[in-house]
Motif scaffolding. Sequence first.
Motif, PDB file in Angstrom:
ATOM      1  N   HIS A 254     -25.788 -24.420  44.682  1.00 41.61           N
ATOM      2  CA  HIS A 254     -25.141 -25.402  45.547  1.00 41.61           C
ATOM      3  C   HIS A 254     -25.771 -26.765  45.277  1.00 41.61           C
ATOM      4  CE1 HIS A 254     -23.469 -22.442  48.800  1.00 41.61           C
ATOM      5  NE2 HIS A 254     -23.333 -21.976  47.570  1.00 41.61           N
ATOM      6  N   HIS A 255     -25.026 -27.650  44.603  1.00 44.80           N
ATOM      7  CA  HIS A 255     -25.524 -28.990  44.296  1.00 44.80           C
ATOM      8  C   HIS A 255     -25.198 -29.898  45.476  1.00 44.80           C
ATOM      9  CE1 HIS A 255     -25.624 -32.870  41.880  1.00 44.80           C
ATOM     10  NE2 HIS A 255     -26.809 -32.326  41.679  1.00 44.80           N
ATOM     11  N   VAL A 256     -26.180 -30.132  46.311  1.00 44.22           N
ATOM     12  CA  VAL A 256     -25.949 -30.811  47.578  1.00 44.22           C
ATOM     13  C   VAL A 256     -25.460 -32.254  47.390  1.00 44.22           C
ATOM     14  CG1 VAL A 256     -26.947 -31.384  49.828  1.00 44.22           C
ATOM     15  CG2 VAL A 256     -27.672 -29.304  48.644  1.00 44.22           C
ATOM     16  N   PRO A 257     -25.965 -33.033  46.414  1.00 39.30           N
ATOM     17  CA  PRO A 257     -25.486 -34.414  46.278  1.00 39.30           C
ATOM     18  C   PRO A 257     -23.984 -34.531  46.017  1.00 39.30           C
ATOM     19  CG  PRO A 257     -27.541 -34.135  45.097  1.00 39.30           C
ATOM     20  CD  PRO A 257     -27.112 -32.773  45.520  1.00 39.30           C
ATOM     21  N   THR A 258     -23.386 -33.586  45.293  1.00 39.55           N
ATOM     22  CA  THR A 258     -21.966 -33.681  44.951  1.00 39.55           C
ATOM     23  C   THR A 258     -21.099 -32.657  45.659  1.00 39.55           C
ATOM     24  OG1 THR A 258     -22.227 -32.177  43.065  1.00 39.55           O
ATOM     25  CG2 THR A 258     -22.545 -34.542  42.652  1.00 39.55           C
ATOM     26  N   GLY A 259     -21.709 -31.680  46.312  1.00 33.31           N
ATOM     27  CA  GLY A 259     -20.939 -30.624  46.945  1.00 33.31           C
ATOM     28  C   GLY A 259     -20.456 -29.554  45.989  1.00 33.31           C
ATOM     29  N   THR A 260     -20.868 -29.636  44.727  1.00 34.24           N
ATOM     30  CA  THR A 260     -20.447 -28.649  43.732  1.00 34.24           C
ATOM     31  C   THR A 260     -21.083 -27.295  44.023  1.00 34.24           C
ATOM     32  OG1 THR A 260     -20.205 -30.333  42.019  1.00 34.24           O
ATOM     33  CG2 THR A 260     -20.478 -28.059  41.267  1.00 34.24           C
ATOM     34  N   VAL A 261     -20.275 -26.228  43.954  1.00 43.80           N
ATOM     35  CA  VAL A 261     -20.778 -24.861  44.058  1.00 43.80           C
ATOM     36  C   VAL A 261     -20.468 -24.157  42.744  1.00 43.80           C
ATOM     37  CG1 VAL A 261     -20.577 -22.637  45.214  1.00 43.80           C
ATOM     38  CG2 VAL A 261     -20.511 -24.756  46.561  1.00 43.80           C
ATOM     39  N   ALA A 262     -21.509 -23.863  41.974  1.00 42.98           N
ATOM     40  CA  ALA A 262     -21.357 -23.144  40.707  1.00 42.98           C
ATOM     41  C   ALA A 262     -21.677 -21.686  40.954  1.00 42.98           C
ATOM     42  CB  ALA A 262     -22.281 -23.733  39.644  1.00 42.98           C
ATOM     43  N   ALA A 263     -20.680 -20.815  40.788  1.00 42.61           N
ATOM     44  CA  ALA A 263     -20.842 -19.400  41.112  1.00 42.61           C
ATOM     45  C   ALA A 263     -20.662 -18.531  39.874  1.00 42.61           C
ATOM     46  CB  ALA A 263     -19.838 -18.989  42.185  1.00 42.61           C
ATOM     47  N   ALA A 264     -21.356 -17.401  39.870  1.00 42.61           N
ATOM     48  CA  ALA A 264     -21.225 -16.423  38.786  1.00 42.61           C
ATOM     49  C   ALA A 264     -21.344 -15.031  39.365  1.00 42.61           C
ATOM     50  CB  ALA A 264     -22.282 -16.654  37.710  1.00 42.61           C
ATOM     51  N   GLU A 265     -20.614 -14.104  38.764  1.00 37.28           N
ATOM     52  CA  GLU A 265     -20.638 -12.709  39.186  1.00 37.28           C
ATOM     53  C   GLU A 265     -21.320 -11.886  38.107  1.00 37.28           C
ATOM     54  OE1 GLU A 265     -19.595  -9.551  41.911  1.00 37.28           O
ATOM     55  OE2 GLU A 265     -19.284 -11.705  42.114  1.00 37.28           O
ATOM     56  N   HIS A 266     -22.466 -11.321  38.433  1.00 42.33           N
ATOM     57  CA  HIS A 266     -23.193 -10.500  37.461  1.00 42.33           C
ATOM     58  C   HIS A 266     -22.621  -9.083  37.414  1.00 42.33           C
ATOM     59  CE1 HIS A 266     -26.385 -12.935  35.814  1.00 42.33           C
ATOM     60  NE2 HIS A 266     -26.649 -13.428  37.013  1.00 42.33           N
ATOM     61  N   THR A 267     -22.929  -8.419  36.332  1.00 44.96           N
ATOM     62  CA  THR A 267     -22.665  -6.995  36.193  1.00 44.96           C
ATOM     63  C   THR A 267     -24.001  -6.286  36.029  1.00 44.96           C
ATOM     64  OG1 THR A 267     -22.528  -7.105  33.774  1.00 44.96           O
ATOM     65  CG2 THR A 267     -20.485  -7.490  35.016  1.00 44.96           C
ATOM     66  N   GLU A 268     -23.989  -4.970  36.054  1.00 48.58           N
ATOM     67  CA  GLU A 268     -25.231  -4.244  35.811  1.00 48.58           C
ATOM     68  C   GLU A 268     -25.783  -4.589  34.432  1.00 48.58           C
ATOM     69  OE1 GLU A 268     -24.973  -0.103  36.538  1.00 48.58           O
ATOM     70  OE2 GLU A 268     -24.437  -0.327  38.646  1.00 48.58           O
ATOM     71  N   GLN A 269     -24.877  -4.756  33.462  1.00 50.98           N
ATOM     72  CA  GLN A 269     -25.318  -5.054  32.103  1.00 50.98           C
ATOM     73  C   GLN A 269     -25.951  -6.444  32.012  1.00 50.98           C
ATOM     74  OE1 GLN A 269     -22.285  -3.749  32.895  1.00 50.98           O
ATOM     75  NE2 GLN A 269     -22.909  -1.660  32.282  1.00 50.98           N
ATOM     76  N   SER A 270     -25.343  -7.426  32.652  1.00 52.59           N
ATOM     77  CA  SER A 270     -25.903  -8.783  32.567  1.00 52.59           C
ATOM     78  C   SER A 270     -27.238  -8.865  33.299  1.00 52.59           C
ATOM     79  CB  SER A 270     -24.915  -9.811  33.116  1.00 52.59           C
ATOM     80  OG  SER A 270     -24.680  -9.622  34.502  1.00 52.59           O
ATOM     81  N   LEU A 271     -27.356  -8.159  34.428  1.00 56.90           N
ATOM     82  CA  LEU A 271     -28.639  -8.139  35.126  1.00 56.90           C
ATOM     83  C   LEU A 271     -29.702  -7.438  34.282  1.00 56.90           C
ATOM     84  CD1 LEU A 271     -27.588  -7.361  38.811  1.00 56.90           C
ATOM     85  CD2 LEU A 271     -28.413  -9.528  37.887  1.00 56.90           C
ATOM     86  N   LYS A 272     -29.311  -6.394  33.604  1.00 57.87           N
ATOM     87  CA  LYS A 272     -30.273  -5.670  32.776  1.00 57.87           C
ATOM     88  C   LYS A 272     -30.767  -6.554  31.633  1.00 57.87           C
ATOM     89  CE  LYS A 272     -31.137  -1.265  30.484  1.00 57.87           C
ATOM     90  NZ  LYS A 272     -30.607   0.072  30.149  1.00 57.87           N
ATOM     91  N   ARG A 273     -29.882  -7.379  31.064  1.00 51.89           N
ATOM     92  CA  ARG A 273     -30.326  -8.289  29.996  1.00 51.89           C
ATOM     93  C   ARG A 273     -31.373  -9.261  30.524  1.00 51.89           C
ATOM     94  NH1 ARG A 273     -24.784  -7.992  28.529  1.00 51.89           N
ATOM     95  NH2 ARG A 273     -24.286  -9.908  29.683  1.00 51.89           N
ATOM     96  N   HIS A 274     -31.159  -9.785  31.724  1.00 47.86           N
ATOM     97  CA  HIS A 274     -32.163 -10.685  32.316  1.00 47.86           C
ATOM     98  C   HIS A 274     -33.474  -9.938  32.549  1.00 47.86           C
ATOM     99  CE1 HIS A 274     -30.117 -14.501  33.005  1.00 47.86           C
ATOM    100  NE2 HIS A 274     -29.027 -13.838  33.360  1.00 47.86           N
ATOM    101  N   LEU A 275     -33.385  -8.696  32.994  1.00 48.08           N
ATOM    102  CA  LEU A 275     -34.587  -7.913  33.237  1.00 48.08           C
ATOM    103  C   LEU A 275     -35.336  -7.615  31.944  1.00 48.08           C
ATOM    104  CD1 LEU A 275     -33.291  -5.404  35.927  1.00 48.08           C
ATOM    105  CD2 LEU A 275     -34.983  -7.217  36.261  1.00 48.08           C
ATOM    106  N   GLN A 276     -34.613  -7.334  30.885  1.00 50.08           N
ATOM    107  CA  GLN A 276     -35.265  -7.072  29.595  1.00 50.08           C
ATOM    108  C   GLN A 276     -36.009  -8.302  29.098  1.00 50.08           C
ATOM    109  OE1 GLN A 276     -31.738  -5.724  27.535  1.00 50.08           O
ATOM    110  NE2 GLN A 276     -32.357  -3.568  27.675  1.00 50.08           N
ATOM    111  N   ARG A 277     -35.384  -9.460  29.243  1.00 52.75           N
ATOM    112  CA  ARG A 277     -36.055 -10.701  28.849  1.00 52.75           C
ATOM    113  C   ARG A 277     -37.289 -10.933  29.711  1.00 52.75           C
ATOM    114  NH1 ARG A 277     -33.547 -16.490  30.386  1.00 52.75           N
ATOM    115  NH2 ARG A 277     -35.474 -17.697  30.253  1.00 52.75           N
TER     116      ARG A 277
END
Length: 286
Positions: A203-226
């Motif tokens: 949530h970018h408070v100065p502009t009101g921008t909300v950048a959202a992403a939906e993870h999957t088990e696979q994408s979370l696992k890649r972050h965990l491996q790193r």
Amino acid sequence: MEQIGFDFGVEAPRKLTKVSPARLATFEDCPRRYRMSYLDRPSPTRTGAWAHSTLGAVVHNALRALFDLPVIKRVPQRAMALVAEHWKDAGFEDADQAARYRARAKGWVAEYVEHNDVSVDPVGLERWVSAPVTLEPGSGPSLIIEGRADRIDQRGRELVIIDYKTGRREPDEYEARSSQALALYAVAAARTLRTPCYQVELHHVPTGTVAAAEHTEQSLKRHLQRADETAGDLRLATDTLNAGGDEDVLFPARPGRRCSWCDFRPSCAAGQEAGPASQPWELLAP
């Protein structure tokens, strides 16, 4: 239902590394800064306060305090008053600049409250979350990830990790998806609160921008491996240092643009040689 099964059955005990997203990011960015931040005692000399950090802390604290209030009091005027209550001038060029940014911050949070649904109580504000991570089947956990998430909402049957931003640049979906910190908070929140968590938002408070992403088990696992790989490197470097290893070899400096505003610039010759020092207010959002 357990998310991804990060704490499968425990076998032979392994040496656990306890890490936070901030620690991992610091080590990846500059091992020397990690050593100075977390290992060197007494702590090396640091710079003074940075205005952009002061501003970010004020906005975070004001929004946290707002959600601590009853719903009926979560109005723009109260949000602006909370900015004034939490305000500090540390790092600003002078009183006039501080006053200008105090007024801007009031406007930011007022707009945030006006255009976002603040009527639902979060399940966590600055909530401490923690989870053991097991990536290899049949082995015990290799690390414990932990830290404080700015805000954790519940939407339906799932949690949402929310991180406030006050910097110059508006975040986008790619930044939200690639953020290791948000991914690790999602994993830890799912474990701590025993509720699935895949959605992350900046949530970018100065502009009101909300950048959202939906993870999957696979994408979370890649972050965990790193994270696991970085934690292994960190653990090896720390153990070798404790055994008498060379600190400059194990935790080398990585000079770059960030050296201009690094907290440990006064104690790092490599950082001083990388470029001129930034003024404490130069990283403020324009």
